[in-house]
Design a protein around this motif. Structure first.
Motif, PDB file in Angstrom:
ATOM      1  N   SER A   1     -14.015 -11.297 -22.218  1.00  0.00           N
ATOM      2  CA  SER A   1     -14.593 -10.970 -23.522  1.00  0.00           C
ATOM      3  C   SER A   1     -15.503 -12.070 -24.050  1.00  0.00           C
ATOM      4  CB  SER A   1     -13.478 -10.707 -24.540  1.00  0.00           C
ATOM      5  OG  SER A   1     -12.640 -11.843 -24.644  1.00  0.00           O
ATOM      6  N   THR A   2     -15.513 -13.198 -23.392  1.00  0.00           N
ATOM      7  CA  THR A   2     -16.345 -14.313 -23.851  1.00  0.00           C
ATOM      8  C   THR A   2     -17.499 -14.531 -22.879  1.00  0.00           C
ATOM      9  OG1 THR A   2     -14.971 -15.903 -22.643  1.00  0.00           O
ATOM     10  CG2 THR A   2     -14.403 -15.463 -24.951  1.00  0.00           C
TER      11      THR A   2
ATOM     12  N   GLU B   1     -21.334 -20.597 -22.985  1.00  0.00           N
ATOM     13  CA  GLU B   1     -22.234 -21.130 -24.005  1.00  0.00           C
ATOM     14  C   GLU B   1     -23.624 -21.365 -23.434  1.00  0.00           C
ATOM     15  OE1 GLU B   1     -22.534 -25.090 -26.865  1.00  0.00           O
ATOM     16  OE2 GLU B   1     -20.583 -24.448 -26.093  1.00  0.00           O
TER      17      GLU B   1
ATOM     18  N   THR C   1     -25.962 -18.261 -23.759  1.00  0.00           N
ATOM     19  CA  THR C   1     -26.573 -18.126 -25.089  1.00  0.00           C
ATOM     20  C   THR C   1     -27.693 -19.137 -25.273  1.00  0.00           C
ATOM     21  OG1 THR C   1     -24.425 -17.412 -25.956  1.00  0.00           O
ATOM     22  CG2 THR C   1     -26.081 -18.104 -27.548  1.00  0.00           C
TER      23      THR C   1
ATOM     24  N   ARG D   1     -19.582  -7.553 -24.513  1.00  0.00           N
ATOM     25  CA  ARG D   1     -19.377  -8.966 -24.177  1.00  0.00           C
ATOM     26  C   ARG D   1     -20.657  -9.771 -24.420  1.00  0.00           C
ATOM     27  NH1 ARG D   1     -18.488 -11.323 -18.025  1.00  0.00           N
ATOM     28  NH2 ARG D   1     -18.128 -13.510 -18.600  1.00  0.00           N
TER      29      ARG D   1
END
Length: 623
Positions: A405-406, A409, A412, A443
């Motif tokens: 679900s993540t 970083e 992004t 997600r």
């Protein structure tokens, strides 16, 4: 009266006036004038009295003869332009133009003069200036003559081209904001050849003809407008215009445009929506073939690659290559075809900067894009495949690990700082949405809130995303899905970007019946236009409100329906019956009874009068 007649030795109205003023016997003077200026054919004189006996005016007879002779003369001028040696035929036309040009303002003779000018490859400059100075003459002359005027008058040519360019951009925007949302028929559905048949491209092609100077002017207009607005549709027009001339085999232009063969090859890839190995090698050959001292060609090549249709093809091919690499257990840096796609994407995305800075050098690609970002995307593909395989296993063999679900970083960060990574990432999200992969979509969705230059809120991406979301229509009944999509993504930009507001309303117009009532009500309040909102947003919102009210009455039939909605239903039923009948019987207007037409007019008129009352009613001001 037309002074040119006197120069040719032909009497006009002024001569007749002078004759009648100075004569003693007017009737004899008129008869003599008719004899001297009539059709000088001896056998005709005895036949004319028969026309008098039949009540046919002499004016009507002479006019019919004149029209016939003019048509014959036009045919002869066209024939002269094709026969004999080039020098001889053009000499004849020049002589004819010299004799007839004094009558160019005479409506009955003007077509002949214009026809002569049309067939002359070089009209005398003096006559071109006279035509240009007279608006009526300029409007009446053929495009072949206008080309000769335009090539030395860039401002005038710009005035002619500007409305067409505005029309082209408006047509593209209308497609992107169309209320017809479909995954099968979207902005990129028409083939390149179909797009080139559009009105604007065809008009520009005709205006340019074989004139290289005019072609260069149009390209300069497109570059200037692209720099001024950053609107990528000008890049599309640049490619379409070249390929339109290619279709007509205008070698005079195609052979001098250094981008012709590259654009031709890329056009074939766009048609297939994929860059195969053979064409990839051809495209690479063109890029590697740019010689030292000719780097300026890269500016035009980058503009052609910046065309959204080219970007779409390159991005789709990149996603497909990444999937193939997963199956082959190969890293992105080991695929020459993938590296070429990234090279062309980078060149296309850097078009504005290159043309603006006039530094014609291919942008340097960041190594981390290939070594970190693309492997990260491949890991997402592996996650999806692993999860799907796990779901197909018997319950006792399923793993305890749920779908991730993540997101890293770094993913992004790449979408925020690297344009190429952002473009590829957005197309990967479009891909998983088209695959109905809800888990992967939810997600990655949070990463879209902040992207490079707000690419996630661009019209093209939102147009494609809303179309693909129709495949997840059943998920809109879930509160979690709607909250993530609307509250977590769309509504974060609605207040500052009107285009996002419009796309959300387009989506709800199509899927409002799938959304839970409570969520729909909150969305309706959140999307209510402000005083600063444009007319397009207000119109879409009104359409949505009307649809929601209709849906409300279907669910709660006890509520009395406003007159406007009743009339709209009556109109739809009646019009459907009439149109079905018209289509099946191919009937004429007279076949439909006058009562039906009267009822249609009454309903439409009443609807117009009731619209303002309906808006007050929906706001709660009128019961």
């Amino acid at each position: 009266m037309y002074a040119g007649l006197q120069e040719l030795g032909v009497a006009n109205g002024e001569d007749l006036k002078e004759t009648l003023t100075n004569c003693t016997e007017p009737l004899k003077a008129i008869e003599q004038f008719q004899t001297e200026n009539g059709v000088l054919l001896p056998s005709l004189q005895s036949a004319l009295p028969f026309l008098d006996l039949h009540g046919t005016p002499r004016l009507e007879f002479h006019q019919s003869v004149f029209d016939e002779l003019r048509e014959k003369l036009l045919e002869r001028v066209s024939a002269i332009a094709l026969e004999g040696k080039v020098e001889e035929r053009y000499k004849k036309l020049e002589d004819l133009l010299e004799k007839s040009f004094s009558l160019v303002k005479m409506p009955s003779i003007q077509p002949v003069v214009m026809c002569v000018m049309k067939h002359l490859p070089k009209v005398p400059e003096k006559k071109l200036k006279l035509v240009m100075a007279d608006k009526d003459l300029y409007k009446a002359c053929a495009v072949e003559v206008k080309r000769q005027i335009w090539q030395d008058n860039q401002a005038l040519f710009g005035d002619e081209v500007s409305p067409l360019l505005k029309q082209y951009i408006l047509e593209k925007e209308n497609i992107l904001f169309s209320n017809d949302i479909s995954v099968l028929h979207n902005f990129f559905s028409p083939s390149p050849k179909t797009r080139r048949q559009g009105e604007v491209v065809q008009k520009l092609t005709q205006m340019i003809g074989k004139n290289v100077k005019l072609y260069d002017m149009v390209l300069q207009f497109l570059r200037t407008l692209f720099l001024r607005t950053r609107n990528v549709h000008y890049c599309t027009l640049r490619a379409e215009l070249l390929m339109s001339l290619h279709d007509l085999e205008i070698s005079e232009i195609c052979t001098v445009d250094p981008c012709h063969k590259f654009t031709w090859c890329l056009d074939a890839c766009i048609r297939e929506k994929f860059v195969d190995n053979k064409r990839a090698r051809e495209l690479q050959g063109f890029l590697d073939g740019v010689k030292k001292g000719q780097e300026q060609v890269l500016g035009d090549l980058s503009m052609i690659l910046c065309d959204p249709f080219a970007i779409n093809t390159l991005a789709l091919s990149t996603i497909r290559h990444l999937q193939d690499l997963v199956g082959q257990d190969t890293l992105p840096r080991e695929s020459p075809d993938l590296l070429l796609l990234l090279r062309m994407l980078s060149l296309g995305q850097g078009a504005w900067d290159m043309i603006d800075s006039q530094v014609f050098k291919e942008p340097k690609m960041e190594a981390e894009l290939i070594t970190k970002f693309l492997p990260m995307l491949m890991s997402f593909v592996v996650d999806d495949h692993t999860f799907n395989v796990d779901q197909k296993l018997p319950s006792e063999e399923k793993g305890p690990i749920p779908y991730p679900s993540t997101i890293p970083e770094a993913f992004t960060k790449f979408l925020q700082e690297n344009r190429i990574a952002c473009e590829i990432g957005l197309y990967y999200i479009l891909h998983i949405t088209k695959q109905r992969n809800k888990n992967a979509f939810l997600r990655l969705l949070p990463a879209l809130v902040e992207t490079f230059s707000d690419l996630a809120f661009s019209d093209i991406f939102l147009h494609l995303l809303t179309g693909n979301l129709t495949l997840l229509g059943d998920e809109f009944s879930l509160e979690e899905f709607c909250t993530s999509l609307f509250d977590g993504f769309f509504l974060t930009a609605c207040s500052r970007k009107e285009n996002v507001h419009r796309h959300v309303l387009r989506l709800l117009l199509h899927l409002h019946h799938k959304v839970a009532p409570t969520k729909l009500e909150s969305l309706q309040k959140a999307l209510e236009p402000t005083k600063q909102s444009g007319e397009a947003v207000k119109e879409l919102y009104n359409q949505l409100t009307e649809k929601l009210e209709l849906q409300r009455y279907e669910v709660c039939p006890g509520i009395q329906m406003p007159l406007l909605i009743q009339l709209s239903l009556w109109r739809d039923v009646l019009m459907e019956q009439l149109f079905r009948r018209k289509l099946s019987e191919n009937s004429r207007r007279d076949d439909i009874s006058e009562e039906h037409w009267l009822l249609i007019k009454t309903i439409c008129r009443t609807m117009d009068n009731s619209r303002s009352r309906w808006r007050l009613w929906s706001a709660g001001y009128v019961t």
